[in-house]
Design a protein around this motif. Structure first.
Motif, mmCIF file in Angstrom:
data_model
loop_
_atom_site.group_PDB
_atom_site.id
_atom_site.type_symbol
_atom_site.label_atom_id
_atom_site.label_comp_id
_atom_site.label_asym_id
_atom_site.label_seq_id
_atom_site.Cartn_x
_atom_site.Cartn_y
_atom_site.Cartn_z
ATOM 1 N N CYS A 1 0.850 -1.190 0.000
ATOM 2 C CA CYS A 1 0.000 0.000 0.000
ATOM 3 C C CYS A 1 0.889 1.244 0.000
ATOM 4 C CB CYS A 1 -0.906 0.012 1.229
ATOM 5 S SG CYS A 1 -2.015 -1.408 1.352
ATOM 6 N N ALA A 2 0.868 1.995 -1.088
ATOM 7 C CA ALA A 2 1.718 3.182 -1.197
ATOM 8 C C ALA A 2 1.244 4.306 -0.289
ATOM 9 C CB ALA A 2 1.747 3.656 -2.654
ATOM 10 N N PHE A 3 -0.037 4.327 0.058
ATOM 11 C CA PHE A 3 -0.593 5.383 0.907
ATOM 12 C C PHE A 3 -0.284 5.143 2.384
ATOM 13 C CE2 PHE A 3 -3.739 2.047 0.502
ATOM 14 C CZ PHE A 3 -4.103 1.816 1.821
ATOM 15 N N ALA B 1 -1.974 4.508 -5.428
ATOM 16 C CA ALA B 1 -2.490 3.933 -4.184
ATOM 17 C C ALA B 1 -1.674 2.726 -3.747
ATOM 18 C CB ALA B 1 -3.953 3.549 -4.361
ATOM 19 N N PHE B 2 -1.144 1.980 -4.718
ATOM 20 C CA PHE B 2 -0.398 0.764 -4.432
ATOM 21 C C PHE B 2 0.847 0.708 -5.303
ATOM 22 C CE2 PHE B 2 -4.893 -0.121 -3.710
ATOM 23 C CZ PHE B 2 -4.880 -0.603 -2.406
ATOM 24 N N PRO C 1 3.572 1.551 -10.262
ATOM 25 C CA PRO C 1 2.488 2.240 -9.551
ATOM 26 C C PRO C 1 1.131 1.739 -10.015
ATOM 27 C CG PRO C 1 3.394 3.654 -11.265
ATOM 28 C CD PRO C 1 4.256 2.421 -11.225
ATOM 29 N N GLU C 2 0.172 1.717 -9.102
ATOM 30 C CA GLU C 2 -1.184 1.273 -9.430
ATOM 31 C C GLU C 2 -2.187 2.132 -8.682
ATOM 32 O OE1 GLU C 2 -4.902 -0.412 -9.881
ATOM 33 O OE2 GLU C 2 -3.986 -0.227 -7.892
ATOM 34 N N GLY C 3 -3.246 2.537 -9.400
ATOM 35 C CA GLY C 3 -4.306 3.300 -8.772
ATOM 36 C C GLY C 3 -3.941 4.747 -8.544
ATOM 37 N N ALA C 4 -4.714 5.412 -7.700
ATOM 38 C CA ALA C 4 -4.513 6.843 -7.468
ATOM 39 C C ALA C 4 -5.077 7.237 -6.107
ATOM 40 C CB ALA C 4 -5.206 7.657 -8.561
ATOM 41 N N VAL C 5 -4.452 8.252 -5.519
ATOM 42 C CA VAL C 5 -4.959 8.902 -4.312
ATOM 43 C C VAL C 5 -5.026 10.392 -4.600
ATOM 44 C CG1 VAL C 5 -4.572 9.387 -1.863
ATOM 45 C CG2 VAL C 5 -3.958 7.145 -2.796
ATOM 46 N N SER C 6 -6.132 11.036 -4.266
ATOM 47 C CA SER C 6 -6.307 12.463 -4.552
ATOM 48 C C SER C 6 -5.333 13.296 -3.726
ATOM 49 C CB SER C 6 -7.739 12.889 -4.246
ATOM 50 O OG SER C 6 -8.040 12.715 -2.870
ATOM 51 N N GLY C 7 -5.085 14.508 -4.190
ATOM 52 C CA GLY C 7 -4.143 15.382 -3.514
ATOM 53 C C GLY C 7 -4.527 15.692 -2.082
ATOM 54 N N ASP C 8 -5.836 15.758 -1.795
ATOM 55 C CA ASP C 8 -6.273 16.032 -0.424
ATOM 56 C C ASP C 8 -6.380 14.768 0.422
ATOM 57 O OD1 ASP C 8 -8.533 14.797 -1.406
ATOM 58 O OD2 ASP C 8 -9.810 16.574 -1.316
ATOM 59 N N GLY C 9 -6.085 13.607 -0.180
ATOM 60 C CA GLY C 9 -6.085 12.358 0.575
ATOM 61 C C GLY C 9 -7.449 11.804 0.910
#
Length: 484
Positions: free
Chosen positions: A379-381, A407-408, A414-422
């Motif tokens: 989990c990259a987050f 996100a991962f 890299p896979e997926g995405a997380v928004s800038g505000d988390g």
């Protein structure tokens, strides 16, 4: 005790009679006896699927049955898989790979080709295993589908295997279901039906016995077993969302029940979590307050996106985010989070483009290639880099700046995405909550810091043992029947 059948088929009087569970239980009992057994479903229609080690996809129920049998899931275990994309059309998957999108009439004509795939797979399994345990689909009493049938008696007649017929007493009318189904069969089909199983019984068996005696006298067929209603099972659903919602926890997770929702088994770990209240929201129902909203996978992303918009979800999600809530999009749900979904070739319906929710800076284009792969990563987050396992099973490629914040990390990519505000996380990974470490990390990201964890593998294994124990009388009756 030697099991005397090389191929045995379990058919049902209705859908959801318990065929999948009975096959899984018999597979586990055979495994206990040291019999090399493989599950087999000639044709399955389901939106819950699994990725196999040989790089294809099969129905989720057959993957569960393979686990029960102690073997790796393989595309031969479900050679024909139909994934509905509309009320009249479905994606046709043969030996784990997409062949075409067809309407019901076209597929009916295609069945001769599908039948060849079915027999090829059955023969390969027979060459590798001592026993092939076969699950039918729907009911053999669907006389409008008898022509070119490959799912029920058409298959049984072709390979000349015995059949047991399962009926669910919990829904009522069990004797009518069994007698009525038998009356719809041809004489040769009735002859190969060796007995009945009454499933999901609860109460005093003495009160049922007069009915059992009548049934045997009326049909000349034995009732092989009456199986109990077992509460609290943790088993992968073939398709339908369970009606009972978890409500034990204070952390509220809400999932829109999309018309073409796929792989809702992604959320089984949340359903079992003691601190989570998981709810599926159906058409017309009010959208309740939540700590976390999850947009699930879809077999028709643009169609389900339109449904989502018609039900008022965009406004509800905007309000949810404004008050600090979190959102996760999985597969099709991830695609919906972007600016738009393009389908120029009409891979999931009519060709065209649809504006999406605009919550992540990306767009998705549907392509003919379907990505089918099992994955392992971190989990990259998560600061601790919690381990995650899962599988990808999707058509379409997403591009855009949002993907610069993954996100991962899967095998170094890299896979997926997380928004800038988390607040928003999107991913193509199914099964992302099944790994306890990843589930805890995702819930912690969403606002629940809990010491409780859920081990889905252990829960599944315990349930398989329970259904096997309960099904032992059927196993013994089958052996005794053949002996006489």
């Amino acid at each position: 005790m030697t099991f005397p059948y090389t191929t045995l088929m379990v058919q049902g009087t209705t859908s959801d009679a318990g065929k999948s569970t009975v096959v899984a239980a018999l597979c586990r009992l055979l495994k206990r006896d040291g019999v090399r057994v493989a599950p087999f479903k000639p044709q399955n229609m389901a939106l819950n699927s699994a990725v196999t080690a040989d790089g294809g996809e099969i129905g989720r129920a057959q993957a569960l049955q393979a686990i029960a049998a102690g073997v790796a899931p393989h595309t031969d275990m479900n050679p024909v898989l139909l994934k509905p994309s509309s009320d009249i059309g479905a994606q046709v998957i043969i030996h784990g790979q997409v062949r075409a999108e067809m309407n019901a009439r076209d597929y009916h004509r295609y069945k001769t080709v599908a039948m060849e795939a079915v027999f090829e797979s059955h023969q390969r399994l027979l060459a590798q295993y001592d026993c092939v345990m076969v699950e039918g689909a729907g009911s053999p009493a669907e006389i409008n589908l008898r022509s070119r049938d490959i799912a029920n008696m058409g298959f049984a007649e072709k390979v000349d295997c015995p059949v047991i017929l399962v009926a669910d007493i919990d829904r009522g009318g069990v004797f009518a279901h069994l007698v009525g189904t038998l009356s719809c069969l041809s004489q040769s089909e009735r002859d190969r039906t060796i007995g009945f199983v009454i499933n999901r019984f609860r109460g005093d068996i003495k009160l049922l016995e007069p009915g059992l005696e009548w049934l045997e006298q009326q049909t000349g067929k034995p009732v092989l077993a009456v199986l109990p209603y077992l509460h609290g099972l943790f088993l992968d659903a073939e398709d339908a969302v369970q009606a009972v919602q978890a409500s034990t926890g204070a952390f509220r997770v809400v999932v829109p029940s999309l018309p073409r929702m796929s792989n809702h088994t992604d959320f089984d770990a949340l359903r079992a979590h003691p601190d989570v209240d998981l709810r599926f929201v159906r058409q017309g129902e009010p959208i309740p307050p939540a700590d976390l909203i999850i947009l699930p996978g879809s077999k028709n992303t643009r169609g389900d996106l339109a449904w989502l918009q018609s039900q008022g979800w965009p406004a509800a999600i905007t309000r949810h985010l404004r008050y600090g809530g979190k959102v996760i999009g999985v597969c099709g749900g991830f695609q919906m989070l972007g600016a738009g979904v393009l389908d120029p070739l009409g891979m999931e319906g009519h060709a065209g483009a649809s504006p999406a929710l605009g919550l992540l800076d990306m767009t998705t284009e549907m392509t003919p290639h379907k990505r089918l792969v099992q994955v392992h990563g971190v989990c990259a987050f998560d600061a601790d880099g919690a381990a995650v396992t899962g599988y990808e099973i999707h058509m379409g490629t997403s591009t855009g700046a949002a993907l610069d914040r993954p996100a991962f990390t899967i095998a170094g990519r890299p896979e997926g995405a997380v928004s800038g505000d988390g607040q928003i996380l999107g991913t193509y990974l199914h099964g992302l909550f099944d790994t306890p470490e990843a589930c805890s990390a995702l819930l912690r990201w969403a606002g629940l810091d809990s010491q409780n964890t859920v081990d889905t593998s252990a829960l599944r294994e315990a349930s398989l043992e329970r259904i096997a124990d309960a099904t032992q009388p059927l196993y013994d009756a089958l052996v005794a029947l053949k002996a006489h």
